[in-house]
Motif scaffolding. Structure first.
Motif, PDB file in Angstrom:
ATOM      1  N   ASP A 412       0.871  -1.171   0.000  1.00  0.00           N
ATOM      2  CA  ASP A 412       0.000   0.000   0.000  1.00  0.00           C
ATOM      3  C   ASP A 412       0.907   1.219   0.000  1.00  0.00           C
ATOM      4  O   ASP A 412       1.729   1.390   0.905  1.00  0.00           O
ATOM      5  CB  ASP A 412      -0.906  -0.011   1.226  1.00  0.00           C
ATOM      6  CG  ASP A 412      -2.059   0.977   1.097  1.00  0.00           C
ATOM      7  OD1 ASP A 412      -1.778   2.185   0.954  1.00  0.00           O
ATOM      8  OD2 ASP A 412      -3.221   0.556   1.145  1.00  0.00           O
ATOM      9  N   PHE A 413       0.763   2.069  -1.038  1.00  0.00           N
ATOM     10  CA  PHE A 413       1.734   3.147  -1.236  1.00  0.00           C
ATOM     11  C   PHE A 413       1.019   4.351  -1.821  1.00  0.00           C
ATOM     12  O   PHE A 413       0.250   4.226  -2.775  1.00  0.00           O
ATOM     13  CB  PHE A 413       2.838   2.663  -2.183  1.00  0.00           C
ATOM     14  CG  PHE A 413       3.929   3.655  -2.449  1.00  0.00           C
ATOM     15  CD1 PHE A 413       4.537   4.350  -1.414  1.00  0.00           C
ATOM     16  CD2 PHE A 413       4.368   3.877  -3.751  1.00  0.00           C
ATOM     17  CE1 PHE A 413       5.560   5.260  -1.661  1.00  0.00           C
ATOM     18  CE2 PHE A 413       5.392   4.777  -4.014  1.00  0.00           C
ATOM     19  CZ  PHE A 413       5.993   5.465  -2.971  1.00  0.00           C
ATOM     20  N   LYS A 414       1.252   5.535  -1.225  1.00  0.00           N
ATOM     21  CA  LYS A 414       0.586   6.762  -1.650  1.00  0.00           C
ATOM     22  C   LYS A 414       1.641   7.812  -2.004  1.00  0.00           C
ATOM     23  O   LYS A 414       1.894   8.752  -1.235  1.00  0.00           O
ATOM     24  CB  LYS A 414      -0.333   7.277  -0.542  1.00  0.00           C
ATOM     25  CG  LYS A 414      -1.359   6.275  -0.030  1.00  0.00           C
ATOM     26  CD  LYS A 414      -2.178   6.845   1.104  1.00  0.00           C
ATOM     27  CE  LYS A 414      -3.143   5.828   1.691  1.00  0.00           C
ATOM     28  NZ  LYS A 414      -2.440   4.694   2.358  1.00  0.00           N
ATOM     29  N   ARG A 437       7.450  -1.296 -10.194  1.00  0.00           N
ATOM     30  CA  ARG A 437       7.176  -0.286  -9.170  1.00  0.00           C
ATOM     31  C   ARG A 437       5.808   0.355  -9.337  1.00  0.00           C
ATOM     32  O   ARG A 437       5.208   0.361 -10.416  1.00  0.00           O
ATOM     33  CB  ARG A 437       8.234   0.811  -9.244  1.00  0.00           C
ATOM     34  CG  ARG A 437       8.192   1.577 -10.560  1.00  0.00           C
ATOM     35  CD  ARG A 437       8.996   2.849 -10.520  1.00  0.00           C
ATOM     36  NE  ARG A 437       8.883   3.591 -11.788  1.00  0.00           N
ATOM     37  CZ  ARG A 437       9.244   4.852 -11.948  1.00  0.00           C
ATOM     38  NH1 ARG A 437       9.759   5.549 -10.941  1.00  0.00           N
ATOM     39  NH2 ARG A 437       9.106   5.456 -13.122  1.00  0.00           N
ATOM     40  N   LYS A 438       5.370   0.949  -8.246  1.00  0.00           N
ATOM     41  CA  LYS A 438       4.238   1.866  -8.263  1.00  0.00           C
ATOM     42  C   LYS A 438       4.785   3.266  -8.040  1.00  0.00           C
ATOM     43  O   LYS A 438       5.641   3.481  -7.158  1.00  0.00           O
ATOM     44  CB  LYS A 438       3.233   1.529  -7.168  1.00  0.00           C
ATOM     45  CG  LYS A 438       2.026   2.470  -7.153  1.00  0.00           C
ATOM     46  CD  LYS A 438       1.070   2.177  -5.995  1.00  0.00           C
ATOM     47  CE  LYS A 438      -0.098   3.143  -6.015  1.00  0.00           C
ATOM     48  NZ  LYS A 438      -0.981   3.001  -4.836  1.00  0.00           N
ATOM     49  N   SER A 439       4.315   4.235  -8.835  1.00  0.00           N
ATOM     50  CA  SER A 439       4.763   5.612  -8.685  1.00  0.00           C
ATOM     51  C   SER A 439       3.608   6.541  -9.060  1.00  0.00           C
ATOM     52  O   SER A 439       2.446   6.099  -9.117  1.00  0.00           O
ATOM     53  CB  SER A 439       6.001   5.882  -9.554  1.00  0.00           C
ATOM     54  OG  SER A 439       6.557   7.149  -9.252  1.00  0.00           O
ATOM     55  N   GLU A 443       1.807  15.456 -12.317  1.00  0.00           N
ATOM     56  CA  GLU A 443       1.155  16.476 -13.123  1.00  0.00           C
ATOM     57  C   GLU A 443      -0.337  16.168 -13.276  1.00  0.00           C
ATOM     58  O   GLU A 443      -1.164  17.072 -13.316  1.00  0.00           O
ATOM     59  CB  GLU A 443       1.823  16.574 -14.488  1.00  0.00           C
ATOM     60  CG  GLU A 443       3.250  17.094 -14.418  1.00  0.00           C
ATOM     61  CD  GLU A 443       3.903  17.149 -15.786  1.00  0.00           C
ATOM     62  OE1 GLU A 443       3.303  16.593 -16.756  1.00  0.00           O
ATOM     63  OE2 GLU A 443       4.972  17.754 -15.903  1.00  0.00           O
ATOM     64  N   THR A 444      -0.645  14.867 -13.361  1.00  0.00           N
ATOM     65  CA  THR A 444      -2.058  14.468 -13.496  1.00  0.00           C
ATOM     66  C   THR A 444      -2.630  13.945 -12.181  1.00  0.00           C
ATOM     67  O   THR A 444      -3.849  13.820 -12.043  1.00  0.00           O
ATOM     68  CB  THR A 444      -2.196  13.357 -14.554  1.00  0.00           C
ATOM     69  OG1 THR A 444      -1.508  12.186 -14.098  1.00  0.00           O
ATOM     70  CG2 THR A 444      -1.596  13.806 -15.885  1.00  0.00           C
ATOM     71  N   GLY A 445      -1.750  13.628 -11.229  1.00  0.00           N
ATOM     72  CA  GLY A 445      -2.197  13.061  -9.967  1.00  0.00           C
ATOM     73  C   GLY A 445      -2.538  11.596 -10.042  1.00  0.00           C
ATOM     74  O   GLY A 445      -3.052  11.018  -9.076  1.00  0.00           O
ATOM     75  N   GLN A 446      -2.241  10.942 -11.165  1.00  0.00           N
ATOM     76  CA  GLN A 446      -2.583   9.537 -11.353  1.00  0.00           C
ATOM     77  C   GLN A 446      -1.425   8.630 -10.951  1.00  0.00           C
ATOM     78  O   GLN A 446      -0.278   8.842 -11.364  1.00  0.00           O
ATOM     79  CB  GLN A 446      -2.959   9.263 -12.811  1.00  0.00           C
ATOM     80  CG  GLN A 446      -4.279   9.886 -13.234  1.00  0.00           C
ATOM     81  CD  GLN A 446      -4.611   9.548 -14.669  1.00  0.00           C
ATOM     82  OE1 GLN A 446      -3.797   9.721 -15.571  1.00  0.00           O
ATOM     83  NE2 GLN A 446      -5.831   9.067 -14.897  1.00  0.00           N
ATOM     84  N   GLN A 473      -7.052   3.589  -5.984  1.00  0.00           N
ATOM     85  CA  GLN A 473      -6.282   2.350  -5.856  1.00  0.00           C
ATOM     86  C   GLN A 473      -4.946   2.632  -5.188  1.00  0.00           C
ATOM     87  O   GLN A 473      -3.993   3.066  -5.829  1.00  0.00           O
ATOM     88  CB  GLN A 473      -6.054   1.711  -7.229  1.00  0.00           C
ATOM     89  CG  GLN A 473      -5.411   0.340  -7.170  1.00  0.00           C
ATOM     90  CD  GLN A 473      -6.394  -0.743  -6.770  1.00  0.00           C
ATOM     91  OE1 GLN A 473      -7.536  -0.746  -7.223  1.00  0.00           O
ATOM     92  NE2 GLN A 473      -5.959  -1.639  -5.909  1.00  0.00           N
ATOM     93  N   THR A 474      -4.868   2.408  -3.880  1.00  0.00           N
ATOM     94  CA  THR A 474      -3.593   2.620  -3.191  1.00  0.00           C
ATOM     95  C   THR A 474      -2.801   1.321  -3.040  1.00  0.00           C
ATOM     96  O   THR A 474      -1.586   1.338  -2.955  1.00  0.00           O
ATOM     97  CB  THR A 474      -3.817   3.212  -1.788  1.00  0.00           C
ATOM     98  OG1 THR A 474      -4.581   2.302  -0.996  1.00  0.00           O
ATOM     99  CG2 THR A 474      -4.554   4.542  -1.898  1.00  0.00           C
ATOM    100  N   ALA A 475      -3.516   0.181  -2.999  1.00  0.00           N
ATOM    101  CA  ALA A 475      -2.857  -1.112  -2.813  1.00  0.00           C
ATOM    102  C   ALA A 475      -2.732  -1.837  -4.149  1.00  0.00           C
ATOM    103  O   ALA A 475      -3.604  -1.747  -5.019  1.00  0.00           O
ATOM    104  CB  ALA A 475      -3.637  -1.977  -1.827  1.00  0.00           C
ATOM    105  N   VAL A 476      -1.640  -2.570  -4.306  1.00  0.00           N
ATOM    106  CA  VAL A 476      -1.411  -3.365  -5.496  1.00  0.00           C
ATOM    107  C   VAL A 476      -0.525  -4.542  -5.118  1.00  0.00           C
ATOM    108  O   VAL A 476       0.329  -4.430  -4.223  1.00  0.00           O
ATOM    109  CB  VAL A 476      -0.762  -2.525  -6.623  1.00  0.00           C
ATOM    110  CG1 VAL A 476       0.600  -1.991  -6.200  1.00  0.00           C
ATOM    111  CG2 VAL A 476      -0.645  -3.324  -7.913  1.00  0.00           C
TER     112      VAL A 476
END
Length: 559
Positions: A412-414, A437-439, A443-446, A473-476
């Motif tokens: 879970d990463f924000k 990775r998740k990042s 600029e778009t906040g996505q 979607q914070t968790a993956v």
């Protein structure tokens, strides 16, 4: 009951084995290079099945590996037991610098009342060279043999095996130095000296031929510990290249031209001797299993060969050959215990400590960046420097121990800044890795997921089109399926969803000893970085590696 020992007995990152028996228990220590905690310790009762029981440098803060370049760091720890004091000893090298072939090193000793510790604070004993080992003679004296590294131009390199007496009570060397040998063969690259005593004679076992394809285990002997030492006429008595060649003063350790396609296992050398309670003998040695193209992603592993004493007082392999095999006979009248099989690992992060298979490169895993307390039941990784750094990186990884395995995690990463990332990775060193990775696109906040690659220090974005995640979607969950030379990364957004591949299967052979000109190994793990304010963190639910047992698997590496 008869059984067969399959090599490698310890797969993956398990080089430079030092084996020791006390009673019916066998122990092996291995090099760990830039990984913390340093010095892996394994235990077995049957020599076939081994389990990791810890690291000798787990609670030590005196050995700083930050900034260590590949493949420097912790080299060739040697195990011994002194029956007079009842203490276990480890002597090891910390290789600081290899530039200019100066090989700046510090050598240390430490001891413990049992293999489970607690281990004493390492005490510095000198910098004469590397690969020291400690021998406890039956007259109560203690001796250290080391490769004295030669730095002068015009002198035979790499150097000479040197003997010095050791004051165990005050933990220091004293007296004169005795130069014992420049090697027992013409293969060159002598290193890894170990002393033994058998039937009143002193035996010096060394590694020669470089730690690559010309490697071998060499034996010399003398009537007095100070020499002179004579060489076994059948040297090297264990090797993957059982023919004569001359390579003295040749600094190349890989020696690709010495690859033997008929050898079941490659690079067999750096031997360490033990006996069994019933009088059988074995040599533990490093080995490798390069895949086609001569690429060893699993690095140098630990193998075993059963040996016998000959009538004229030398050692030979039990099958009377000198070619190291992928199997060897087990101990007579011993029942093997396959439950000690150490393949794979899993940590649900619900305990007080991290699973002992998880190591961190360069810096120790401490509560301030790898916390099990901040969010109980999860591992909170605070983002550190980028994975190109050799200092404050936030990575926890286990050794890759099979040609086929699955690694999996959920996080879970924000993130709030484009320089913040967290995920799953395959990692060799700071210049060679793959990162799912998740990042965030700030600029778009996505949020998005993608794959980055570091190869020979060059960074590549392997996912030109990012996979955008739903806004909430914070968790993956991330998964990596490794099948020999390739890795397939995948993801899922909920536990009931099937895994979805992200991109094609990727070549991972660039993370091999031969491609990097190193001698460590590929690891698999989780990590996070934050080049913004070092304030972000990711909460990991679990991390697991499910491995197939590929022991005994080998290849024609030229295919």
């Amino acid at each position: 009951m008869s059984y067969t020992i399959k090599n490698p007995v310890i797969p993956g990152l398990a080089p430079d084995p030092s084996i020791l028996r006390v009673g019916e228990d066998y122990y092996i220590a291995n090099s760990t290079f830039h990984w913390n905690p340093g010095i892996q310790l394994f235990h077995s009762r049957d020599l076939a099945n081994w389990e990791l029981i810890g690291q000798a440098l787990k609670d030590d803060s005196t050995i700083d590996l930050r900034g260590t370049s590949t493949p420097a760091g912790i080299w060739a720890p040697h195990l011994s037991y002194d029956p007079q004091s009842g203490l276990f000893w480890i002597i090891f090298s910390q290789m600081i610098n290899m530039d200019g072939r100066m090989f700046d090193t510090n050598n240390y000793v430490m001891h413990a009342p049992s293999m489970n510790g607690p281990w004493s604070t390492p005490v510095y004993i000198g910098s004469i060279g590397f690969d020291p080992s400690l021998f406890h003679d039956d007259d109560g004296r203690h001796w250290v043999v080391t490769l004295e590294w030669e730095t002068r131009f015009g002198y035979e390199q790499p150097g000479t095996i040197v003997l010095e007496e050791f004051d165990a009570e005050n933990e220091k060397l004293f007296g004169p130095s005795y130069r014992l040998s420049k090697g027992g063969t013409d293969r060159g690259c002598v290193e890894a000296p170990h002393l033994y005593k058998h039937d009143g004679r002193y035996y010096l076992m060394t590694a020669e031929g470089g730690t690559g394809f010309g490697h071998g285990v060499v034996l010399q002997r003398a009537d007095q510990i100070t020499g002179p030492y004579e060489s076994d006429p059948n040297n090297p008595f264990i090797t993957s290249t059982p023919y004569y060649f001359f390579r003295k003063n040749d600094p190349d350790s890989n020696r690709f031209d010495l690859y033997n396609p008929d050898a079941p296992i490659q690079k067999a050398g750096h031997g360490s001797l033990t006996d069994t309670p019933n009088g059988e003998w074995y040599v533990a040695h490093l080995m490798s299993r390069p895949m086609p193209g001569l690429k060893s992603t699993l690095g140098r592993e630990t193998g075993l060969q059963k040996v016998e004493w000959t009538k004229d007082g030398w050692l030979k392999m039990a099958d009377s050959s000198t070619l190291a095999k992928d199997t060897t006979p087990g101990i007579s009248n011993v029942t093997p215990d396959p439950t000690m099989n150490d393949l794979g690992m899993e940590d649900q992060f619900d305990g007080a400590e991290l699973d002992m298979h998880l190591l961190s490169p360069y810096r120790h895993a401490t509560e301030d960046w790898a916390s099990l307390k901040e969010n109980p039941g999860k591992l909170r990784l605070h983002g550190g420097q980028s994975f190109f750094s050799r200092f404050d990186v936030s990575i926890l990884a286990a050794r890759a121990d099979s040609f086929v395995f699955d690694a999996e995690t959920k996080l879970d990463f924000k993130p709030i800044h484009f320089s913040q990332s967290a995920g799953l990775m395959l990692y060799y060193d700071n210049n060679n890795w793959l990162f799912l990775r998740k990042s965030i696109n700030d600029e778009t906040g996505q949020n998005f997921i993608d794959i980055l690659q570091a190869k020979q220090g060059k960074r590549t974005d392997l996912q030109r089109v990012k996979l955008t995640l739903p806004a909430d979607q914070t968790a993956v969950a991330f998964k990596c399926h490794v099948d020999h030379q390739t890795a397939q990364f995948s993801y899922r957004l909920s536990d009931d969803q099937s895994w979805q591949n992200l991109g094609p299967a990727l070549d991972i052979t660039f993370m091999s000893d031969e491609a990097i000109d190193g001698f460590t190994a590929m690891m698999v793990g989780i990590g996070a970085w934050d080049a913004f304010h070092h304030e972000s963190y990711a909460d990991f639910d679990y991390f697991k590696v499910v491995s197939q047992d590929s022991r005994g698997e080998h290849f024609d590496g030229l295919q």
